[in-house]
Design a protein around this motif. Sequence first.
Motif, mmCIF file in Angstrom:
data_model
loop_
_atom_site.group_PDB
_atom_site.id
_atom_site.type_symbol
_atom_site.label_atom_id
_atom_site.label_comp_id
_atom_site.label_asym_id
_atom_site.label_seq_id
_atom_site.Cartn_x
_atom_site.Cartn_y
_atom_site.Cartn_z
ATOM 1 N N ILE A 1 2.344 7.130 -0.525
ATOM 2 C CA ILE A 1 2.255 6.105 -1.568
ATOM 3 C C ILE A 1 3.646 5.789 -2.117
ATOM 4 C CG2 ILE A 1 1.365 5.589 -3.873
ATOM 5 C CD1 ILE A 1 -1.074 7.367 -3.114
ATOM 6 N N PHE A 2 4.458 6.824 -2.347
ATOM 7 C CA PHE A 2 5.817 6.610 -2.840
ATOM 8 C C PHE A 2 6.651 5.839 -1.816
ATOM 9 C CE2 PHE A 2 4.826 9.337 -6.258
ATOM 10 C CZ PHE A 2 5.849 9.246 -7.192
ATOM 11 N N GLU A 3 6.475 6.173 -0.546
ATOM 12 C CA GLU A 3 7.218 5.465 0.498
ATOM 13 C C GLU A 3 6.851 3.988 0.504
ATOM 14 O OE1 GLU A 3 7.940 5.612 5.365
ATOM 15 O OE2 GLU A 3 6.587 7.054 4.402
ATOM 16 N N LYS A 4 5.553 3.720 0.344
ATOM 17 C CA LYS A 4 5.102 2.330 0.310
ATOM 18 C C LYS A 4 5.655 1.610 -0.917
ATOM 19 C CE LYS A 4 2.986 -1.318 1.518
ATOM 20 N NZ LYS A 4 3.523 -2.081 2.669
ATOM 21 N N PHE A 5 5.613 2.280 -2.075
ATOM 22 C CA PHE A 5 6.122 1.661 -3.308
ATOM 23 C C PHE A 5 7.610 1.371 -3.195
ATOM 24 C CE2 PHE A 5 8.108 1.966 -7.498
ATOM 25 C CZ PHE A 5 7.404 0.985 -8.182
ATOM 26 N N ASP A 6 8.372 2.329 -2.669
ATOM 27 C CA ASP A 6 9.821 2.159 -2.560
ATOM 28 C C ASP A 6 10.205 1.030 -1.614
ATOM 29 O OD1 ASP A 6 10.255 4.222 -4.343
ATOM 30 O OD2 ASP A 6 10.528 5.744 -2.789
ATOM 31 N N SER A 7 9.300 0.690 -0.689
ATOM 32 C CA SER A 7 9.599 -0.386 0.256
ATOM 33 C C SER A 7 9.369 -1.770 -0.337
ATOM 34 C CB SER A 7 8.737 -0.231 1.523
ATOM 35 O OG SER A 7 7.376 -0.549 1.250
ATOM 36 N N LEU A 8 8.722 -1.814 -1.508
ATOM 37 C CA LEU A 8 8.423 -3.106 -2.129
ATOM 38 C C LEU A 8 9.666 -3.739 -2.743
ATOM 39 C CD1 LEU A 8 5.124 -2.324 -4.125
ATOM 40 C CD2 LEU A 8 5.313 -3.312 -1.830
ATOM 41 N N LEU A 9 9.679 -5.050 -2.740
ATOM 42 C CA LEU A 9 10.662 -5.804 -3.501
ATOM 43 C C LEU A 9 10.058 -6.129 -4.855
ATOM 44 C CD1 LEU A 9 11.855 -8.306 -0.719
ATOM 45 C CD2 LEU A 9 12.977 -6.187 -1.457
ATOM 46 N N GLY A 10 10.904 -6.472 -5.818
ATOM 47 C CA GLY A 10 10.401 -6.845 -7.133
ATOM 48 C C GLY A 10 9.395 -7.980 -7.036
#
Length: 316
Positions: A21-30
């Motif tokens: 989940i953290f990996e997915k969140f960190d891959s997001l742009l604003g």
Amino acid sequence: MENTEILNVTLIEPRFKHPAIFEKFDSLLGGQQFTILNDHDPKPLYYQLLGERGNIFTWEYLENGPEWWKVRISKKAEDAQEETIGEMVAKDYRKAQVFKKFGIDFCCGGKKALSEVCDKKGLDIHKVQAELSAVDEITVGSSVDFQAWDLAFLSDYIINTHHRYVKENIPFLSELSLKVARVHGDHHPELVRIAEVFSGIAADLSQHLVKEESVLFPYIKELVSAQKNGGSLPLPSFGNVTNPIKVMEMEHEGAGEDLSEIRLLSSDYLVPEDACTSYRILFKKLEEFENDLHQHVHLENNILFPKAIELESQLK
């Protein structure tokens, strides 16, 4: 393009769920988002994400049990990252009175943004902001600047002032709440529930204080000593200071929610006409206990803990 991917975490091996989940969140742009699907309430993830990434996301329940939980997690655009309520109070404690007036939790819920809280509580954010701005215009007097205090000294102050208050008042309030519930519970059944809730608060806070005094605060003092004397960074069994801090903050929030329930049950500590002296003392002391806890948690969540995390990071 808006990211609306659904991540079914029930298909992920438990030990890999949060890292994925953290990996997915960190891959997001604003401005981007994704949705997680789980078979239980993922609230602990909320606190972990808040503790490790800060107030840079929004958390929205799309489905809230009993079989499935679906939560939309959005990363805020950089220009949309608001100052949190806790940060506002840490800079100027006078603003705590404004938040208290509007029923906004500035300590246990201090990591939330004002817009988020106002939206959930149905408050007019412009009215709240106007009163906060009015505070800014008032000349600051000789109030205590906790921000400038040495962290070891602040830790001792919290123990000697607020921990001591809790320890001294828990036995009295526990006994009094049971007595008033026993005498007046037939006509005021809410008193029975108030006694039950306070019993839980008493048990939880008693354990909580022990953990702070025996584990977290001594480590913070070691950090201060290492900074002053140029010593090596202590190697705690809990990894790094964010880990016990996250636990303490979750327990703070639990205590805050319980006291909010008592305030609701008591109609903001409104004493009925048939109340005896013990009844009146109980409500007065419960309100006093809540006010002390607000100041207590504010000093920890909004000042001591962030500074301890920053200090540990500097020493690594």
